[in-house]
Write a protein that holds these residues in place. Structure first.
Motif, mmCIF file in Angstrom:
data_model
loop_
_atom_site.group_PDB
_atom_site.id
_atom_site.type_symbol
_atom_site.label_atom_id
_atom_site.label_comp_id
_atom_site.label_asym_id
_atom_site.label_seq_id
_atom_site.Cartn_x
_atom_site.Cartn_y
_atom_site.Cartn_z
ATOM 1 N N GLU A 42 -3.174 82.765 -5.328
ATOM 2 C CA GLU A 42 -4.342 82.808 -6.218
ATOM 3 C C GLU A 42 -5.154 81.527 -6.072
ATOM 4 O O GLU A 42 -4.616 80.434 -6.203
ATOM 5 N N SER A 185 -13.751 85.366 -7.147
ATOM 6 C CA SER A 185 -13.896 86.596 -6.354
ATOM 7 C C SER A 185 -15.153 86.467 -5.491
ATOM 8 O O SER A 185 -16.258 86.632 -5.995
ATOM 9 N N ASP A 188 -13.676 87.199 0.054
ATOM 10 C CA ASP A 188 -12.841 86.736 1.187
ATOM 11 C C ASP A 188 -12.022 87.882 1.779
ATOM 12 O O ASP A 188 -11.893 88.009 2.997
ATOM 13 N N GLU A 397 -11.035 96.065 -7.003
ATOM 14 C CA GLU A 397 -12.471 96.103 -6.702
ATOM 15 C C GLU A 397 -12.807 95.772 -5.251
ATOM 16 O O GLU A 397 -13.954 95.941 -4.836
HETATM 17 C C1 LIG Z 1 -18.448 89.368 -17.151
HETATM 18 C C2 LIG Z 1 -17.571 90.541 -16.827
HETATM 19 C C3 LIG Z 1 -17.114 91.362 -17.851
HETATM 20 C C4 LIG Z 1 -16.327 92.485 -17.542
HETATM 21 N N1 LIG Z 1 -15.860 93.250 -18.563
HETATM 22 C C5 LIG Z 1 -15.097 94.339 -18.287
HETATM 23 C C6 LIG Z 1 -14.522 95.107 -19.319
HETATM 24 O O1 LIG Z 1 -14.606 94.753 -20.518
HETATM 25 N N2 LIG Z 1 -13.827 96.240 -18.977
HETATM 26 C C7 LIG Z 1 -13.656 96.615 -17.668
HETATM 27 O O2 LIG Z 1 -13.033 97.654 -17.416
HETATM 28 N N3 LIG Z 1 -14.143 95.867 -16.654
HETATM 29 C C8 LIG Z 1 -14.829 94.727 -16.934
HETATM 30 N N4 LIG Z 1 -15.295 93.950 -15.911
HETATM 31 C C9 LIG Z 1 -14.934 94.315 -14.516
HETATM 32 C C10 LIG Z 1 -13.471 93.948 -14.233
HETATM 33 O O3 LIG Z 1 -13.206 92.668 -14.750
HETATM 34 C C11 LIG Z 1 -13.180 93.962 -12.727
HETATM 35 O O4 LIG Z 1 -13.573 95.181 -12.179
HETATM 36 C C12 LIG Z 1 -11.685 93.757 -12.470
HETATM 37 O O5 LIG Z 1 -11.253 92.545 -13.049
HETATM 38 C C13 LIG Z 1 -11.390 93.723 -10.974
HETATM 39 O O6 LIG Z 1 -10.044 93.393 -10.798
HETATM 40 P P1 LIG Z 1 -9.499 92.941 -9.366
HETATM 41 O O7 LIG Z 1 -8.098 92.494 -9.600
HETATM 42 O O8 LIG Z 1 -9.760 93.981 -8.374
HETATM 43 O O9 LIG Z 1 -10.384 91.698 -8.949
HETATM 44 P P2 LIG Z 1 -10.609 90.288 -9.659
HETATM 45 O O10 LIG Z 1 -10.359 90.371 -11.109
HETATM 46 O O11 LIG Z 1 -11.922 89.825 -9.214
HETATM 47 O O12 LIG Z 1 -9.447 89.372 -9.053
HETATM 48 C C14 LIG Z 1 -9.464 88.904 -7.743
HETATM 49 C C15 LIG Z 1 -8.650 87.628 -7.678
HETATM 50 O O13 LIG Z 1 -8.507 87.247 -6.318
HETATM 51 C C16 LIG Z 1 -8.632 85.850 -6.218
HETATM 52 N N5 LIG Z 1 -9.042 85.535 -4.847
HETATM 53 C C17 LIG Z 1 -10.167 85.937 -4.206
HETATM 54 N N6 LIG Z 1 -10.193 85.470 -2.952
HETATM 55 C C18 LIG Z 1 -9.046 84.772 -2.794
HETATM 56 C C19 LIG Z 1 -8.496 84.040 -1.705
HETATM 57 N N7 LIG Z 1 -9.122 83.917 -0.528
HETATM 58 N N8 LIG Z 1 -7.288 83.436 -1.871
HETATM 59 C C20 LIG Z 1 -6.629 83.500 -3.053
HETATM 60 N N9 LIG Z 1 -7.125 84.181 -4.127
HETATM 61 C C21 LIG Z 1 -8.323 84.807 -3.984
HETATM 62 C C22 LIG Z 1 -9.669 85.504 -7.255
HETATM 63 O O14 LIG Z 1 -9.614 84.142 -7.639
HETATM 64 C C23 LIG Z 1 -9.316 86.458 -8.385
HETATM 65 O O15 LIG Z 1 -8.404 85.875 -9.278
HETATM 66 C C24 LIG Z 1 -16.038 92.795 -16.183
HETATM 67 C C25 LIG Z 1 -16.486 91.950 -15.176
HETATM 68 C C26 LIG Z 1 -17.234 90.837 -15.472
HETATM 69 C C27 LIG Z 1 -17.684 89.932 -14.363
#
Ligand SMILES: Cc1cc2nc3c(=O)[nH]c(=O)nc-3n(C[C@H](O)[C@H](O)[C@H](O)COP(=O)(O)OP(=O)(O)OC[C@H]3O[C@@H](n4cnc5c(N)ncnc54)[C@H](O)[C@@H]3O)c2cc1C
Length: 428
Positions: A42, A185, A188, A397
């Protein structure tokens, strides 16, 4: 050189659920924790950055609908529905809520189906609950660890992060989308996936505000248009969405705008320009609205047109009425009985197509999510496994889907994460 069983890049909603599901699956198979290593890399010094800011700090964790309803309401593109169906059935919102409950976070459904933690709990409590789940499942988290490249050599993944290289039998890419890059995010994972041979659908904005070039209504910032049709039109094409529209200092926001922003961005990209309008009487056709005006004029001819608009239950907010009158070229004090045919038509046109300006930009970085990502055609929807590279999985995502507002995006991240974690153990 030690080979880790599973490396997960990204400790967001999807990455954490993948780790939890993988450990549970391994334990069910009676594989001792010490014989099955799971490592999350992370970039941040905490997990779940987006969970912490989600839902305005309250975290709309999921939606109360059953999977089929959730798919239809949450994901408007048929291909996305087809792809996500298996994951949303495999790990349902009820299972998520049960998991959170076991870790002390009680949630409740609002009348519109959005599910939030009950009063007194915040988005940070949700993120903290996941941290504890991870801790209890003997998952190693390498914080402040940014993966910079991924290779696959002799069937083993080599993930480089700074001076270190992590070797893994299986790899789950869960690096999220590209919006709100300050959360870590930044896309990458898309570069890694491309380098491993995957097709990447170019990221584009979704659930984003729309900034306008002309800001004729900057004085209206903070005013909402309730239950209108928000319309975007360019090159003879038109898209629209019903809901509330909010005027901001930079343009437009609110549920209808956020929901349509993906299509607005696409229209703007293909046509080079895009005009925006609101249908202020969306439940009536232009003929029905004309009939309403005429019958009111017959009954109540001495009423001012302005008053008629003010008193219409589904009519525009008071702050908009002087503008409507000006755009329709009607003096403020005109009576319904004095509204000549030409003025009536101008008024009807303005009410049914109130101009909201032209698109300047739909900012990718400001979307709650981003559309685009790893092409769904190259990922098995029943396992989240790459169809091209053995032992490679995707979750969240990073995949080419984007849901509506309402808890759909987090649920999709949790469900695809769960499915990747479950499948990866069985595949080894
Ligand atoms: C302001 C905001 C409010 C939101 N509110 C809601 C809500 O209330 N309800 C809802 O359903 N959705 C909501 N969303 C959308 C939801 O948060 C996302 O769709 C969801 O969190 C995506 O999850 P994920 O694990 O796929 O990606 P992310 O949560 O983006 O996690 C990806 C992780 O990968 C890490 N990472 C990236 N590249 C690297 C790398 N090269 N090396 C190491 N680590 C890396 C990042 O630091 C991050 O921690 C919201 C989004 C935003 C921006």
């Amino acid at each position: 050189m030690r080979i880790i069983d599973i490396v997960i890049v990204g400790g967001g909603a999807a990455g954490m659920l993948a780790a939890i599901a993988a450990r549970e699956s391994a334990r069910r198979r009676r594989i001792p924790d010490k014989d099955f290593s799971i490592v999350i890399l992370e970039r941040n010094d905490r997990t779940g950055a987006k969970i912490r800011i989600s839902g305005g700090g309250r975290c709309n964790v999921t939606h109360a609908l059953e999977p089929d309803g959730l798919l239809v309401k949450g994901f408007l593109k048929k291909g996305e529905q087809r792809f996500l169906r298996h994951a949303l059935h495999a790990f349902r919102s009820g299972e998520l809520l049960e998991l959170l409950y076991r870790y002390g976070v009680r949630c409740e459904s609002r009348p519109d189906g959005k599910v939030f933690p009950v009063e007194g709990f915040t988005a940070s409590d949700v993120a903290h609950a996941f941290e504890r789940m991870i801790e209890e499942r003997a998952v190693t988290i390498e914080y402040a660890c940014t993966a910079s490249s991924v290779e696959r050599i002799d069937g083993i993944f080599a993930v480089t992060a700074g001076e270190r290289t992590f070797r893994a039998a299986s790899l789950i890419l869960a690096t999220g989308g590209v919006s709100y890059p300050s959360t870590g995010s930044r896309g990458d994972g898309l570069l890694f996936a491309r380098r491993l041979g995957h097709t990447i659908v170019k990221p584009s904005p979704a659930l984003a505000p729309v900034l306008t070039t002309d800001k004729p209504y900057s004085g209206l910032a903070g005013v909402s248009l309730r239950s209108v049709a928000f319309i975007a039109s360019a090159g003879g094409k038109q898209v629209s969405r019903k809901g509330d529209v909010l005027f901001t200092h930079r343009g437009l926001s609110g549920p209808a705008v956020l929901s349509l922003s993906r299509e607005v961005a696409e229209l703007f990209r293909t046509e080079g320009s895009c005009r925006l309008f609101a249908d202020l009487f969306t439940d009536l056709t232009q003929d029905e609205l004309q009939e309403l005006l005429l019958s009111e004029a017959r009954r109540n001819g001495a009423k001012m047109v302005r008053k008629f608009l003010q008193q219409s239950p589904e009519g525009p907010p008071a702050a908009l009425i002087p503008l409507i009158m000006r755009l329709a070229g009607i003096p403020e004090d005109v009576l319904l009985s004095g509204l000549v045919r030409g003025s009536r038509i101008m008024l009807l046109n303005t009410l049914k197509r109130f101009p909201l300006g032209s698109v300047k930009v739909v900012p990718l970085a400001e979307g709650e999510v981003s559309a685009g990502g790893v092409s769904l055609a190259e990922v098995n929807p029943k396992t989240m496994q790459s169809r091209l590279v053995p032992a490679l999985f995707f979750a969240g995502e990073i995949l080419d889907y984007a849901g509506e507002i309402g808890g759909f995006n987090l649920q999709a991240a949790f469900s695809t994460g769960w499915m990747a974690g479950e499948s990866v153990v069985g595949s080894q």
